[in-house]
Design an enzyme around this catalytic site. Sequence first.
Site, PDB file in Angstrom:
ATOM      1  NE  ARG A  40     -13.325  -9.803 -40.387  1.00  0.00           N
ATOM      2  CZ  ARG A  40     -13.376  -8.753 -39.585  1.00  0.00           C
ATOM      3  NH1 ARG A  40     -14.436  -8.551 -38.842  1.00  0.00           N
ATOM      4  NH2 ARG A  40     -12.369  -7.909 -39.512  1.00  0.00           N
ATOM      5  N   PRO A  41     -11.052 -15.678 -42.404  1.00  0.00           N
ATOM      6  CG  PRO A  41     -10.213 -16.600 -44.378  1.00  0.00           C
ATOM      7  CD  PRO A  41     -11.334 -15.753 -43.844  1.00  0.00           C
ATOM      8  CB  VAL A  42      -6.366 -15.673 -39.036  1.00  0.00           C
ATOM      9  CG1 VAL A  42      -7.320 -14.617 -38.518  1.00  0.00           C
ATOM     10  CG2 VAL A  42      -6.579 -16.995 -38.311  1.00  0.00           C
ATOM     11  CG  ASP A  93     -14.235  -0.752 -41.909  1.00  0.00           C
ATOM     12  OD1 ASP A  93     -14.759  -1.861 -42.108  1.00  0.00           O
ATOM     13  OD2 ASP A  93     -13.126  -0.618 -41.361  1.00  0.00           O
ATOM     14  CE  LYS A 106     -13.167  -0.417 -34.616  1.00  0.00           C
ATOM     15  NZ  LYS A 106     -12.680  -1.705 -35.131  1.00  0.00           N
ATOM     16  CG  ASN A 107     -10.011  -0.530 -37.388  1.00  0.00           C
ATOM     17  OD1 ASN A 107     -10.346  -1.014 -36.304  1.00  0.00           O
ATOM     18  ND2 ASN A 107     -10.756  -0.599 -38.469  1.00  0.00           N
ATOM     19  CB  ILE A 155     -13.563  -6.008 -48.322  1.00  0.00           C
ATOM     20  CG1 ILE A 155     -13.067  -4.806 -49.146  1.00  0.00           C
ATOM     21  CG2 ILE A 155     -12.514  -6.432 -47.285  1.00  0.00           C
ATOM     22  CD1 ILE A 155     -11.768  -5.035 -49.909  1.00  0.00           C
ATOM     23  NE  ARG A 205     -16.678  -4.590 -31.686  1.00  0.00           N
ATOM     24  CZ  ARG A 205     -16.451  -5.181 -32.857  1.00  0.00           C
ATOM     25  NH1 ARG A 205     -17.445  -5.669 -33.551  1.00  0.00           N
ATOM     26  NH2 ARG A 205     -15.238  -5.307 -33.321  1.00  0.00           N
ATOM     27  NE  ARG A 223     -12.419 -11.287 -37.519  1.00  0.00           N
ATOM     28  CZ  ARG A 223     -12.170 -12.533 -37.841  1.00  0.00           C
ATOM     29  NH1 ARG A 223     -12.978 -13.486 -37.439  1.00  0.00           N
ATOM     30  NH2 ARG A 223     -11.125 -12.843 -38.576  1.00  0.00           N
ATOM     31  CB  CYS A 261     -17.506 -11.768 -37.176  1.00  0.00           C
ATOM     32  SG  CYS A 261     -17.062 -10.707 -38.529  1.00  0.00           S
TER      33      CYS A 261
HETATM   34  N1  EPU Z   1      -8.477 -12.651 -45.465  1.00  0.00           N
HETATM   35  C1  EPU Z   1      -8.132 -13.949 -45.725  1.00  0.00           C
HETATM   36  N2  EPU Z   1      -7.143 -14.513 -44.965  1.00  0.00           N
HETATM   37  C2  EPU Z   1      -6.499 -13.835 -43.993  1.00  0.00           C
HETATM   38  C3  EPU Z   1      -6.845 -12.498 -43.737  1.00  0.00           C
HETATM   39  C4  EPU Z   1      -7.842 -11.919 -44.494  1.00  0.00           C
HETATM   40  O1  EPU Z   1      -8.694 -14.588 -46.606  1.00  0.00           O
HETATM   41  O2  EPU Z   1      -5.614 -14.422 -43.353  1.00  0.00           O
HETATM   42  C5  EPU Z   1      -9.548 -12.016 -46.251  1.00  0.00           C
HETATM   43  C6  EPU Z   1     -10.745 -11.622 -45.367  1.00  0.00           C
HETATM   44  O3  EPU Z   1     -11.629 -12.702 -45.185  1.00  0.00           O
HETATM   45  C7  EPU Z   1     -11.335 -10.483 -46.156  1.00  0.00           C
HETATM   46  C8  EPU Z   1     -10.121  -9.808 -46.750  1.00  0.00           C
HETATM   47  O4  EPU Z   1      -9.069 -10.771 -46.732  1.00  0.00           O
HETATM   48  O5  EPU Z   1     -12.155 -10.991 -47.174  1.00  0.00           O
HETATM   49  C9  EPU Z   1      -9.653  -8.561 -46.055  1.00  0.00           C
HETATM   50  O6  EPU Z   1      -9.558  -8.794 -44.657  1.00  0.00           O
HETATM   51  P1  EPU Z   1      -8.531  -8.053 -43.719  1.00  0.00           P
HETATM   52  O7  EPU Z   1      -7.594  -9.063 -43.159  1.00  0.00           O
HETATM   53  O8  EPU Z   1      -7.938  -6.886 -44.433  1.00  0.00           O
HETATM   54  O9  EPU Z   1      -9.475  -7.533 -42.571  1.00  0.00           O
HETATM   55  P2  EPU Z   1      -9.064  -7.387 -41.062  1.00  0.00           P
HETATM   56  O10 EPU Z   1      -7.645  -7.070 -40.989  1.00  0.00           O
HETATM   57  O11 EPU Z   1      -9.586  -8.533 -40.287  1.00  0.00           O
HETATM   58  C10 EPU Z   1      -9.427  -4.817 -40.864  1.00  0.00           C
HETATM   59  C11 EPU Z   1     -10.258  -3.890 -40.044  1.00  0.00           C
HETATM   60  C12 EPU Z   1     -11.711  -4.024 -40.462  1.00  0.00           C
HETATM   61  C13 EPU Z   1     -11.805  -3.656 -41.942  1.00  0.00           C
HETATM   62  C14 EPU Z   1     -10.878  -4.539 -42.768  1.00  0.00           C
HETATM   63  C15 EPU Z   1     -10.844  -4.171 -44.222  1.00  0.00           C
HETATM   64  C16 EPU Z   1      -9.054  -3.770 -37.974  1.00  0.00           C
HETATM   65  C17 EPU Z   1      -8.970  -4.118 -36.532  1.00  0.00           C
HETATM   66  N3  EPU Z   1     -10.099  -4.246 -38.641  1.00  0.00           N
HETATM   67  O12 EPU Z   1      -9.922  -6.124 -40.634  1.00  0.00           O
HETATM   68  O13 EPU Z   1     -12.445  -3.088 -39.691  1.00  0.00           O
HETATM   69  O14 EPU Z   1     -13.121  -3.820 -42.391  1.00  0.00           O
HETATM   70  O15 EPU Z   1      -9.529  -4.459 -42.245  1.00  0.00           O
HETATM   71  O16 EPU Z   1     -10.416  -2.868 -44.392  1.00  0.00           O
HETATM   72  O17 EPU Z   1      -8.208  -3.061 -38.489  1.00  0.00           O
HETATM   73  C18 EPU Z   1     -14.338  -2.251 -38.573  1.00  0.00           C
HETATM   74  O18 EPU Z   1     -13.602  -1.411 -38.029  1.00  0.00           O
HETATM   75  O19 EPU Z   1     -15.587  -2.179 -38.512  1.00  0.00           O
HETATM   76  C19 EPU Z   1     -13.742  -3.360 -39.303  1.00  0.00           C
HETATM   77  C20 EPU Z   1     -14.395  -4.482 -39.583  1.00  0.00           C
END
Ligand code: EPU
Length: 450
Positions: free
Chosen positions: A136-138, A322, A37-38, A344, A414, A107, A131
């Site tokens: 989970r900021p961006v 995960d 999926k990811n 994480i 999902r 997301r 969530c």
């Molecule tokens: N973070 C920030 N700022 C950002 C982005 C991330 O502070 O701009 C922080 C997050 O809050 C978190 C950490 O960095 O504490 C890591 O987050 P990351 O961005 O790596 O997570 P993600 O990209 O939103 C993906 C997977 C998740 C998986 C995480 C960690 C996808 C679509 N989602 O999320 O998958 O847990 O990486 O490996 O690839 C799942 O499949 O159940 C799932 C949640």
Amino acid sequence: MLASSCQLFIPFKNHMDKMLIVGGVPLRGTIPINGAKNAALPLMALGLLSDQPLVLDNVPTLADLTTMELLLSEIGSVIKRVGKKVAIYTPSIKSFEAPYDIVRKMRASILVLGPLLARCGRAHVSLPGGCAIGARPVNFHIDGLRALGATIEIENGYICANVPGGKLTGAEYTFPNISVTGAENMILAASLARGETCLKNVAIEPEIGDLLDCLQAMGVQVEGKGTPTVRIQGTESLSGAFHKVMPDRIEAGTYIAAAIITCGEVELENINISLLPTFVDALRNAGATIEPLENDKIYVSMSGKIGPLSIETSPFPGLATDLQAQLMALLSVSSGESVIVENIFENRFMHVCELARMGAQISVSGNRAHVTGVEHLSGTSVMATDLRASTSLVIAGLAARGETIVSRLYHIDRGYESIEKKLSECGAIIKRVREGEAHTASGTNKKIAG
Ligand code: EPU
């Protein structure tokens, strides 16, 4: 070749479905592992970058991927699915918007931000918000795209982004912390930027390598795959491509945990052991047999109780967050005291209270969970709170005495295709029950509690 987006496949069942499980049956058999999926999500978003068809193979049928299909088709892609193949064709961009109603469901919709800016210099993407597992900021996505020349404001809950002059410009960006989708968004954006982009402290999750492979097949020059420094030479246009999505290491890890907790013996197909290094090492140390077989297969078996573990989640190649919930379900019946540290996400212990309802002894202090193995779990009604938490409850149910009823199954849909079919083909007594239906997993009529 491509039909219209009204052919979108919406396979998902009633929102109120429940899973009934009668525990105690060792899993025996073969479980095929789907495409990831990811990995599929960013690959589908990549389809926005080219005006030629991108054909993805090994795409599972999952609610999140259907959501991405819907979002892409609103933006202008024509999408056709035949079996596990999904063709994405985006001759032009018709809308710059990822609306709140779609982003709130998933997301990973944020993954269209980079491609929209790169292809047409404009994007209006709803902020995903927090969530069940954390805030989970961006901010890394936003800061990184600003480094490539985008002007970004947050207005009324939306990321409003423009590229003055219409074209992003390659630059250097160092991620303050590892972010998987952050890296993917930047890689996608950099592919159509002017000149070279150098990304540092990049996540090395295998799904990012899969995205880079596909980009290369579409004509983008990439250096540093699998390392924390990735260089991308932006190109004028991307060609079409055919790409097979990599296997889902999280789905595989989930079935490994299920096999071990039931003292079963299973083979997993279409998965490589190197995708799960820390998880496999830890479980071997705790007494499980996990061996690679020929032709991308893994053999898993367990007799007796799993030993306790002290383990923490971290980015690849560490233990994937995960798989933390599934591991916790497993360790709740280990032969001793385990510690699991979640590094994480700040709120990824929602499954603890539900596992406790099944008799697990878990205490949480901050990001640390202390798990005291109990003799056995006992079945009851539990509620899934997020995707991975929901499978931890299924795993616990497979080992528990009596009947477990897991509600809010939409979380499972999902990310897991046909989980009940795959488990029942290995002997598990497990059944999906639609709202209003009243059956036990073994088939006799009974009023469902909860
Ligand atoms: N973070 C920030 N700022 C950002 C982005 C991330 O502070 O701009 C922080 C997050 O809050 C978190 C950490 O960095 O504490 C890591 O987050 P990351 O961005 O790596 O997570 P993600 O990209 O939103 C993906 C997977 C998740 C998986 C995480 C960690 C996808 C679509 N989602 O999320 O998958 O847990 O990486 O490996 O690839 C799942 O499949 O159940 C799932 C949640």
